[in-house]
Write an enzyme that holds these catalytic residues in place. Structure first.
Site, PDB file in Angstrom:
ATOM      1  N   THR A 182     -21.825  90.214  40.225  1.00 24.43           N
ATOM      2  CA  THR A 182     -23.261  90.457  40.409  1.00 24.43           C
ATOM      3  C   THR A 182     -23.437  91.255  41.689  1.00 24.43           C
ATOM      4  O   THR A 182     -22.644  91.116  42.624  1.00 24.43           O
ATOM      5  CB  THR A 182     -24.031  89.135  40.558  1.00 24.43           C
ATOM      6  OG1 THR A 182     -23.491  88.446  41.681  1.00 24.43           O
ATOM      7  CG2 THR A 182     -23.883  88.270  39.321  1.00 24.43           C
ATOM      8  N   GLU A 328     -25.132  88.518  34.146  1.00 23.55           N
ATOM      9  CA  GLU A 328     -24.752  87.274  33.458  1.00 23.55           C
ATOM     10  C   GLU A 328     -25.100  87.299  31.982  1.00 23.55           C
ATOM     11  O   GLU A 328     -24.727  86.400  31.234  1.00 23.55           O
ATOM     12  CB  GLU A 328     -25.473  86.073  34.105  1.00 23.55           C
ATOM     13  CG  GLU A 328     -25.019  85.743  35.515  1.00 23.55           C
ATOM     14  CD  GLU A 328     -25.802  86.504  36.590  1.00 23.55           C
ATOM     15  OE1 GLU A 328     -26.345  87.596  36.279  1.00 23.55           O
ATOM     16  OE2 GLU A 328     -25.855  86.026  37.729  1.00 23.55           O
ATOM     17  N   LYS A 437     -46.195  83.596  48.536  1.00 23.48           N
ATOM     18  CA  LYS A 437     -46.965  82.356  48.439  1.00 23.48           C
ATOM     19  C   LYS A 437     -48.068  82.374  49.478  1.00 23.48           C
ATOM     20  O   LYS A 437     -47.836  82.152  50.656  1.00 23.48           O
ATOM     21  CB  LYS A 437     -46.058  81.137  48.612  1.00 23.48           C
ATOM     22  CG  LYS A 437     -46.756  79.889  48.143  1.00 23.48           C
ATOM     23  CD  LYS A 437     -45.778  78.768  47.877  1.00 23.48           C
ATOM     24  CE  LYS A 437     -46.456  77.699  47.017  1.00 23.48           C
ATOM     25  NZ  LYS A 437     -45.634  76.514  46.859  1.00 23.48           N
ATOM     26  N   TRP A 442     -49.408  81.589  44.116  1.00 30.48           N
ATOM     27  CA  TRP A 442     -48.394  82.632  43.950  1.00 30.48           C
ATOM     28  C   TRP A 442     -49.027  84.000  43.698  1.00 30.48           C
ATOM     29  O   TRP A 442     -49.963  84.112  42.924  1.00 30.48           O
ATOM     30  CB  TRP A 442     -47.484  82.315  42.768  1.00 30.48           C
ATOM     31  CG  TRP A 442     -46.696  81.065  42.916  1.00 30.48           C
ATOM     32  CD1 TRP A 442     -46.850  79.911  42.188  1.00 30.48           C
ATOM     33  CD2 TRP A 442     -45.630  80.815  43.824  1.00 30.48           C
ATOM     34  NE1 TRP A 442     -45.935  78.972  42.603  1.00 30.48           N
ATOM     35  CE2 TRP A 442     -45.175  79.494  43.597  1.00 30.48           C
ATOM     36  CE3 TRP A 442     -45.000  81.565  44.818  1.00 30.48           C
ATOM     37  CZ2 TRP A 442     -44.134  78.914  44.314  1.00 30.48           C
ATOM     38  CZ3 TRP A 442     -43.956  80.988  45.536  1.00 30.48           C
ATOM     39  CH2 TRP A 442     -43.530  79.682  45.289  1.00 30.48           C
TER      40      TRP A 442
HETATM   41  P1  AMP Z   1     -28.218  92.730  37.773  1.00 26.25           P
HETATM   42  O1  AMP Z   1     -27.394  91.536  37.465  1.00 26.25           O
HETATM   43  O2  AMP Z   1     -27.795  93.469  38.990  1.00 26.25           O
HETATM   44  O3  AMP Z   1     -28.357  93.633  36.591  1.00 26.25           O
HETATM   45  O4  AMP Z   1     -29.698  92.206  38.116  1.00 26.25           O
HETATM   46  C1  AMP Z   1     -30.418  91.422  37.195  1.00 26.25           C
HETATM   47  C2  AMP Z   1     -31.845  91.284  37.673  1.00 26.25           C
HETATM   48  O5  AMP Z   1     -32.517  92.532  37.641  1.00 26.25           O
HETATM   49  C3  AMP Z   1     -32.693  90.393  36.805  1.00 26.25           C
HETATM   50  O6  AMP Z   1     -32.503  89.029  37.083  1.00 26.25           O
HETATM   51  C4  AMP Z   1     -34.095  90.865  37.147  1.00 26.25           C
HETATM   52  O7  AMP Z   1     -34.556  90.285  38.346  1.00 26.25           O
HETATM   53  C5  AMP Z   1     -33.896  92.338  37.374  1.00 26.25           C
HETATM   54  N1  AMP Z   1     -34.279  93.079  36.168  1.00 26.25           N
HETATM   55  C6  AMP Z   1     -33.505  93.577  35.195  1.00 26.25           C
HETATM   56  N2  AMP Z   1     -34.233  94.229  34.266  1.00 26.25           N
HETATM   57  C7  AMP Z   1     -35.523  94.132  34.649  1.00 26.25           C
HETATM   58  C8  AMP Z   1     -36.766  94.591  34.113  1.00 26.25           C
HETATM   59  N3  AMP Z   1     -36.836  95.308  33.000  1.00 26.25           N
HETATM   60  N4  AMP Z   1     -37.885  94.282  34.799  1.00 26.25           N
HETATM   61  C9  AMP Z   1     -37.847  93.569  35.942  1.00 26.25           C
HETATM   62  N5  AMP Z   1     -36.716  93.122  36.496  1.00 26.25           N
HETATM   63  C10 AMP Z   1     -35.564  93.393  35.864  1.00 26.25           C
END
Ligand code: AMP
Length: 538
Positions: A182, A328, A437, A442
């Site tokens: 990640t 994930e 917050k 929120w």
């Molecule tokens: P990563 O593992 O680096 O791909 O990051 C995943 C995170 O990216 C998710 O938990 C979201 O917070 C954010 N994310 C992915 N796609 C979107 C989307 N279409 N809109 C908003 N947040 C997103």
């Protein structure tokens, strides 16, 4: 009564065999560091992937050994995507935008035995190398044609004498195929290990009409790097469907991409919103310069696609498909598309739906979880998004303390805060860490950002929580204006006012040159928060 069907393991070995048998003439095009285009076919690709597999086995690769890749998007990376897993190895893509210390941590944690690296990225590897002990051989892809320095293996010379591996060393569908860490804006990066089965099912779902709708006749250009959740699985999906792939190498600036879209007549592409914001600006500046395929689909994910962006691309005849996912989740989790009976809704309503993250794809289950259990589908109540399905991770690699990301009844806690409307459309309102917050209530930073990015003068906007003496936290907006455009703080606030409750409006809007980004191109809010932690509200 039991079903009486064959036990046929779901592995990407099948994708490779299928592409080489049925689509050997279909092209794979790659942009090289000197900007020239390298072209070959699936036939040649499959032969070289098999050779790479044999070469790795000759070097001593054992089942389950991790092979790191430090590479841009191009043909040799695609060969690694298949050559490593068919040899029984685990493809471990490394994010070349990470700091060398983080790369060293990840390479050691994963225990990579071999590494394949682009020659143009050797300077980066040289910074990492003194910090890691487990890498035994480094294979260098001579993309520039220059001789490979001593102490490294030359990729071409290594695979040339190797025979094509005939029998794949894939023991079954549950075998590990690859891993990604990640990007981790907080804490240490965490490793996710993908199985063949997960990737095969994910590929089928990604190609569905209500997802990417990928067909053999498409031309696909993944802008998303092959080191960001396997380019969202697209190299696997496209090989499965026998689709022509166009890989942009290191050139991800708007002009280079638009040139490639035009030249190769690309019909489908994918990347994070920051890429599209740049492309949009280039198109707005020179609307007649590029002749793109009408209706080109652009999958946008990784962060929220602002509604204004979806509208703006529609004007150019280009179709944004908003999708959500995570490392994930392999990564595809949800896609936004209109249901059959929604086509007659008013335009504004349709855009509102398309700007949501959408509906879970088949085989992914999703729920919102709040303080009182599952949240109602009312489009208002916020809760954490939890998911489960055959391509959702069940644990992190070698990280027992990561177990608190799963519920006792087996759902993965995404850390994203969502609402779900009466039709089941999920909307991400924030990361749990990014919500503001204010006086116990929120405020969604994402909704404010998206609205701000709908203003014609705004290129980028990030909203963060800043400590406040009366309200604990209040939203502060950090804005980058478009080149040559101007807007005042008051104008932008007035622009937001009709759209939000009064107490949601950021107390201050500050203008900056740029917003810090993560290695995956997302806004790095932790850094912004740090930068503005002593902000004086006056
Ligand atoms: P990563 O593992 O680096 O791909 O990051 C995943 C995170 O990216 C998710 O938990 C979201 O917070 C954010 N994310 C992915 N796609 C979107 C989307 N279409 N809109 C908003 N947040 C997103």
């Amino acid at each position: 009564m039991q079903g009486q069907m064959m036990h046929y393991p779901l592995t990407i070995g099948h994708f490779l065999e299928r592409a080489e048998k049925l689509f050997p003439k279909v092209e794979v095009v790659s942009r090289l560091p000197d900007r020239s285009l390298h072209r070959y076919t699936y036939g040649e690709f499959a032969s070289r992937a098999r050779k790479l597999a044999s070469a790795l086995l000759k070097l001593g690769l054992k089942d389950g050994d991790r092979v790191g890749t430090l590479m841009w998007n191009h043909y040799a990376h695609l060969e690694a995507y298949f050559g490593i897993p068919i040899a029984g190895g685990v493809l471990h893509t490394l994010n070349l935008r990470l700091h060398p210390t983080d790369l060293a941590y990840i390479i050691e944690h994963a225990g990579d035995r071999f590494l394949i690296v682009d020659d143009v990225l050797l300077p980066l590897w040289e910074k990492v190398a003194p910090m890691v002990k487990n890498v035994e051989e480094v294979i260098v892809v001579p993309l520039t044609g220059k001789p490979v320095p001593e102490g490294f293996l030359d990729y071409e010379q290594t695979i040339a004498p190797a025979g094509e591996l005939e029998e794949f060393r894939i023991a079954g569908e549950e075998q590990a195929l690859g891993m990604c860490y990640t990007s981790g804006t907080t804490g240490r990066p965490k490793g996710v290990v993908y199985s063949h089965r997960a990737v095969v099912l994910h590929s089928l779902a990604s190609a569905l009409p209500d997802a990417l709708n990928l067909s053999q006749k498409d031309v696909l250009l993944p802008v998303v790097p092959m080191f960001h959740v396997n380019a969202w699985g697209l190299p696997f999906t496209a090989t499965m469907t026998g689709t022509k792939q166009v890989l942009p190498g290191p050139y991800l600036d708007p002009e280079s991409l638009l040139d490639l879209y035009e030249r190769e007549q690309v019909t489908a592409t994918a990347g994070v919103p920051t890429i599209w914001l740049g492309i949009l600006q280039a198109l707005e500046k020179e609307p007649n310069r590029w002749k793109l395929v009408p209706g080109m689909r652009m999958v946008v994910g990784g962060s929220a696609a602002p509604e204004g962006m979806i509208r703006a691309f529609d004007k150019f005849g280009l179709r944004v498909i908003h999708a959500w996912g995570m490392t994930e989740t392999t990564p595809l989790g949800t896609v936004s598309y209109l249901k059959s009976y929604m086509e007659d809704l008013p335009e504004d309503e349709k855009y509102r739906i398309r700007a949501k993250q959408g509906l879970p794809v088949p085989l992914v289950e999703a729920r919102g979880w709040g303080e009182e259990g599952e949240i109602p589908w009312d489009g208002k109540t916020m809760g954490e998004l939890q998911v489960r399905g055959p391509w959702i991770a069940e644990s992190y690699y070698n990280l027992p303390e990561g177990a608190d990301k799963w519920t006792e009844d087996g759902w993965f806690k995404t850390g994203d805060v969502v609402t779900i409307d009466a039709e089941g459309y999920i909307e991400i309102v924030d990361r749990t860490k990014d919500l503001v917050k204010s006086g116990g209530e929120w405020i969604s930073s994402v909704q404010l950002e998206n609205a701000l990015m709908g203003h014609p003068a705004v290129a980028e906007a990030a909203v963060i929580a800043v400590p406040h003496p009366k309200w604990q936290e209040r939203p502060l907006a950090v804005v980058v204006l478009k080149e040559g455009a101007s807007a005042t703080e008051e104008e932008l606030k007035a622009f937001l006012e009709p759209k939000f409750a009064k107490w949601w409006i950021p107390d201050r809007i500050v203008f900056v040159e740029e917003i810090p980004r993560t290695s995956a191109g997302k806004f790095l809010k932790s850094k912004l928060r740090e930068q503005f932690k002593d902000f004086k509200w006056e």
